[in-house]
Scaffold this active site. Structure first.
Site, mmCIF file in Angstrom:
data_model
loop_
_atom_site.group_PDB
_atom_site.id
_atom_site.type_symbol
_atom_site.label_atom_id
_atom_site.label_comp_id
_atom_site.label_asym_id
_atom_site.label_seq_id
_atom_site.Cartn_x
_atom_site.Cartn_y
_atom_site.Cartn_z
ATOM 1 N N HIS A 77 8.678 3.551 15.620
ATOM 2 C CA HIS A 77 7.532 4.367 16.044
ATOM 3 C C HIS A 77 6.373 4.160 15.075
ATOM 4 C CE1 HIS A 77 10.961 6.288 18.058
ATOM 5 N NE2 HIS A 77 10.111 6.845 18.887
ATOM 6 N N GLU A 88 -5.213 1.466 2.342
ATOM 7 C CA GLU A 88 -5.059 0.224 3.107
ATOM 8 C C GLU A 88 -5.310 0.497 4.570
ATOM 9 O OE1 GLU A 88 -2.673 -2.688 5.615
ATOM 10 O OE2 GLU A 88 -2.588 -0.520 5.536
ATOM 11 N N HIS A 135 0.833 -1.206 0.000
ATOM 12 C CA HIS A 135 0.000 0.000 0.000
ATOM 13 C C HIS A 135 0.862 1.248 0.000
ATOM 14 C CE1 HIS A 135 -0.061 1.336 4.360
ATOM 15 N NE2 HIS A 135 0.255 0.091 4.593
HETATM 16 ZN ZN LIG Z 1 0.859 -0.546 6.518
#
Ligand SMILES: [Zn+2]
Ligand SMILES: *[C@@H]1O[C@H](CO)[C@@H](O)[C@H](O)[C@H]1NC(C)=O
Ligand SMILES: *[C@@H]1O[C@H](CO)[C@@H](O)[C@H](O)[C@H]1NC(C)=O
Ligand SMILES: *[C@@H]1O[C@H](CO)[C@@H](O)[C@H](O)[C@H]1NC(C)=O
Ligand SMILES: *[C@@H]1O[C@H](CO)[C@@H](O)[C@H](O)[C@H]1NC(C)=O
Ligand SMILES: *[C@@H]1O[C@H](CO)[C@@H](O)[C@H](O)[C@H]1NC(C)=O
Ligand SMILES: *[C@@H]1O[C@H](CO)[C@@H](O)[C@H](O)[C@H]1NC(C)=O
Ligand SMILES: *[C@@H]1O[C@H](CO)[C@@H](O)[C@H](O)[C@H]1NC(C)=O
Length: 722
Positions: A529, A415, A367
């Site tokens: 992160h 996504e 994505h």
């Molecule tokens: Zn992802």
């Protein structure tokens, strides 16, 4: 979207090692013996490659991957907000020699407008949560004016002020424990910790318990030992920045994926829409940092039940508080969340290389949308890699090569909200995909650390490991790194089953085998992160992959894997592994690995295990014969038989797709795998049967057991040469 946590891998490894006692030896003899197909280190080194493999491998340029990663991580590209990024991607693929264009859908999303969250002490003073991350001087995208605030995709609008309760990870069983302790949940706000179930499921559970809002915090205790060692926090060191917070979707992905308003059909302009509300939360939620969580948790210290006696996995964390349930009388949270609804275009980029066999297709996808301006790991490490994948195939095609099978390369949009771009595309092309697709290869977070990890349907696991032996990773092969991690996991050789954490899910539900691959951090690597502003180009180049060497390894790996799937004379799919896993999953039904609250014998009486065992053993026998047949000398000289063998390999999994799907979540139709309904990320194998047993619905368990038996026999028939 999928978050690979090294710690989780470790826990799974430990969990699968503690086995319950088998009833007897005869019973044990019914299941496959584990076959450790992890062998020692790959030899020779460097690996010897065929001329085409060498052309592909040599076409990669890590500096170019870096340039593309920089492009993708310096502009807003939340779902539906950056058409020019989609067009630039299509242009690059086209100029690399892969014909590509945009495929647009019109989908329902929502975007953040404003939010606030305060803690109100009994004495009238207030603590305001920040709801955005600190600017970091040397990390330029944290300074952008359009940085994305704290929000949850698909969160409900709302203004709530109420006492609050700490609910641990927000798992169904956490709530059950709170209820058993008579903690008053009605109308209260839930304070939940990230980890365990998908965040949408935490919200769903809070809502089901009558709560009015949800606040989800990141706990540094889940990061591993970095912070404890006294390491500095980002940007000065590898530990988590105290202001980092995790955005993400709160859609109920274990019930449904794709545009919530167009269930089962593509979101084309003018198509009818439903309200979608049954798969979206009705109460507001917000993510906060651990810095903001401390006062909220501390205010509950001494109220309700302390975390140390909750006896729930993951209840306590790494902060200096007691993780007490609360509520604390008179201490409230006020939260407001304002989102803007949008029915808006999204853009997949679809590239295609026609193979000589029009009815055989391999798909590679990643994505492109991210929750933040950066998104260096999630997902743009994969997006930058895909540019190079198109280049590699373009270079090989210039030598006159044409693949036997079609290769589709996809850059999905949206996504992050609910696997939308991929699901809508799969819904639009379902008949063609059912007819031609062989495997789907997914990359999401290609790089967030140095350790390989993969989930895959069993038939792909063998070739996935073989190709690792062809890829150089530092001073070893990728396979050697894999082996070091997973050598003690003979039963699944290190591969997990696929749930619904990324874009492979819609393919799986059409009965198309898939693999999901990425490199992530271990317990001593810099903290990733996830879904934070600090998933930035700066973090990637300072702490994770400064020279893009890991990126290059993943790109070479995916390219070579796709190459073999697209061009081997006989598809390199391992039916023996498939049969073996059918056996492992059948064993799970017995109650040996899952506790249904009854003895194994009673489960055996409830569903016809005899027939199930016979069916998987029959499949194993057929698989062995199939393998022997295609390996016999002279087989590959017979083009008609080769074609037939490949068609059988392409089609045999389709029969596991049911018409009606699972109860309460009919989108999930594959009888072999669905996301675990209480977790979302993890997979549940044989979900219809197992959920029936868990719910004590014996009719359901029997129906699905019968379906599986018939499907295994049908798959065996497909794989039998007449
Ligand atoms: Zn992802
Ligand atoms: C789209 O992304 C590109 C590349 O990151 C960036 O330069 C551009 O500003 C973004 N466009 C918008 C409308 O945000
Ligand atoms: C109110 O209570 C909080 C928490 O105990 C404390 O931190 C704060 O200083 C108090 N404020 C006032 C004005 O007393
Ligand atoms: C929600 O709360 C915010 C902040 O407290 C306030 O400004 C706003 O007017 C409230 N909105 C509604 C609809 O009550
Ligand atoms: C933890 O908190 C307690 C009281 O809230 C305090 O006395 C103690 O010093 C703290 N410990 C650390 C390591 O900060
Ligand atoms: C690829 O095949 C499709 C369908 O057969 C056809 O429409 C298309 O023109 C072909 N593309 C190229 C570049 O040959
Ligand atoms: C299971 O099915 C087989 C054949 O379909 C049948 O012979 C057997 O009696 C069944 N066993 C049970 C326990 O129902
Ligand atoms: C049990 O499952 C059957 C078949 O799936 C279903 O028709 C029935 O409604 C379920 N019963 C209950 C009590 O949920």
């Amino acid at each position: 979207m999928q978050e690979y946590l090294w710690i989780l891998w470790q826990l799974l490894a430990v969990a699968s090692a503690c086995e319950r006692n088998f009833p007897d030896d005869d019973f044990l003899a019914q299941w496959p013996t584990s076959k450790p197909y992890l062998t020692l280190r790959a030899e020779p080194f460097p690996p010897s490659l065929s001329p085409n493999e060498k052309v592909l491998s040599d076409s990669f340029d890590s500096a170019e991957i870096g340039t593309w990663l920089s492009y993708y991580t310096h502009g807003d590209h939340i779902a539906g907000r950056n058409k020019s990024m989609a067009q630039t991607t299509a242009d690059a693929w086209n100029s690399n020699g892969v014909p590509s264009s945009l495929v647009e859908y019109e989908v329902y999303l929502n975007y953040p407008v404003s939010a606030s969250l305060s803690l109100n002490y009994a004495n009238g003073s207030k603590y305001n949560a920040q709801l955005f991350e600190d600017v970091v001087k040397e990390d330029e995208t944290t300074k952008y004016e359009n940085t994305v605030p704290a929000f949850h995709g698909y969160s409900a609008n709302g203004n709530v002020s109420a006492e609050y309760v700490y609910v641990g990870l927000g798992h169904k069983d956490d709530f059950a424990r709170l209820v058993s302790l008579s903690v008053d949940l009605k109308g209260k706000i839930a304070l939940a910790k990230y980890g365990g179930p998908f965040r949408g499921i935490k919200v769903k559970n809070a809502q089901a318990n009558g709560m009015s809002g949800v606040v989800i915090f990141t706990d540094p205790g889940s990061d591993g030992p970095q912070a404890k060692k006294g390491d500095k926090a980002y940007p000065d060191g590898p530990a988590r920045h105290p202001s980092s917070l995790q955005r993400g979707s709160v859609a109920y992905i274990s019930n449904y994926i794709g545009d919530p308003t167009t269930p089962g059909y593509p979101s084309k302009p003018g198509f009818a829409r439903t309200s979608g509300t049954e798969v979206l939360p009705k109460i507001p939620s917000l993510p906060i940092s651990y810095r903001d969580a401390i006062p909220l948790l501390r205010a509950l210290d001494g109220y309700g039940t302390a975390g140390s006696v909750m006896r729930r996995d993951g209840w306590t964390g790494g902060l200096n508080v007691t993780y007490s349930t609360g509520p604390a009388p008179g201490i409230t949270i006020s939260m407001s969340n304002l989102m803007k609804d949008a029915t808006t275009p999204i853009w997949n980029v679809i590239g295609s290389i026609n193979g000589t066999n029009a009815d055989e297709t391999i798909i590679i996808g990643n994505h492109r949308d991210a929750w933040v301006i950066g998104g260096a790991g999630d997902p743009n490490s994969g997006t930058a890699m895909l540019i190079e994948v198109t280049k590699a195939f373009g270079v090989l095609m210039k030598t006159g090569w044409k693949p036997k099978r079609n290769i589709i390369i996809a850059s999905w949009d949206a996504e992050e909200y609910a696997l939308i771009g991929s699901t809508e595309w799969v819904e639009e092309y379902a008949p063609w995909l059912s007819g031609t697709a062989i495997s789907y290869l997914n990359v999401d977070i290609a790089v967030s650390g140095p350790l390989p990890g993969a989930d895959a349907t069993p038939e792909l696991r063998g070739v996935a490991q073989d190709v690792m032996k062809k890829v150089i990773y530092g001073t070893q092969t990728l396979y050697d790194a894999w082996y070091k991690l997973y050598q003690f996991r003979p039963e699944d050789s290190g591969f997990g089953n696929l749930g619904a954490g990324s874009d492979y899910a819609p393919f799986l539900q059409l009965g198309i085998g898939a693999l999901h691959f990425g490199m992530s951090g271990g317990s001593t690597d810099p903290v990733y992160h996830y879904h934070s502003n600090y998933d930035s180009y700066h973090w990637m180049t300072k702490f994770c992959d400064p020279n893009f060497a890991i990126h290059t390894t993943v790109a070479q790996y995916i390219t070579l894997l796709a190459y073999h799937l697209a061009d081997d004379v006989i598809l390199p799919l391992d039916l023996d592994a498939f049969g073996r896993n059918l056996g492992y999953w059948a064993r799970d039904v017995t109650g040996e690995t899952i506790n249904y609250g009854g003895d194994v014998g009673s489960v055996q009486r409830q569903v016809n295990l005899t027939d199930l065992i016979n069916a998987y053993k029959h499949f194993q026998g057929v698989a062995t014969t199939f393998t022997k047949t295609i390996k016999a000398s002279g087989f590959t000289d017979d083009a008609t038989r080769v074609k037939l063998a490949n068609q059988k390999l392409r089609d045999f999994q389709r029969v596991f797709v049911s018409k009606e799907g699972l109860k309460m979540r009919p989108f999930y139709k594959n009888a072999l795998y669905a996301p675990n309904r209480d977790d979302g990320y993890k997979a549940q194998t044989f979900p219809g049967t197992i959920e029936g047993l868990q719910d004590k619905n014996i009719t359901q368990a029997r129906d699905w057991n019968l379906f599986l038996i018939k499907a295994m026999n049908a798959a065996s028939d497909i794989l039998t040469f007449q």
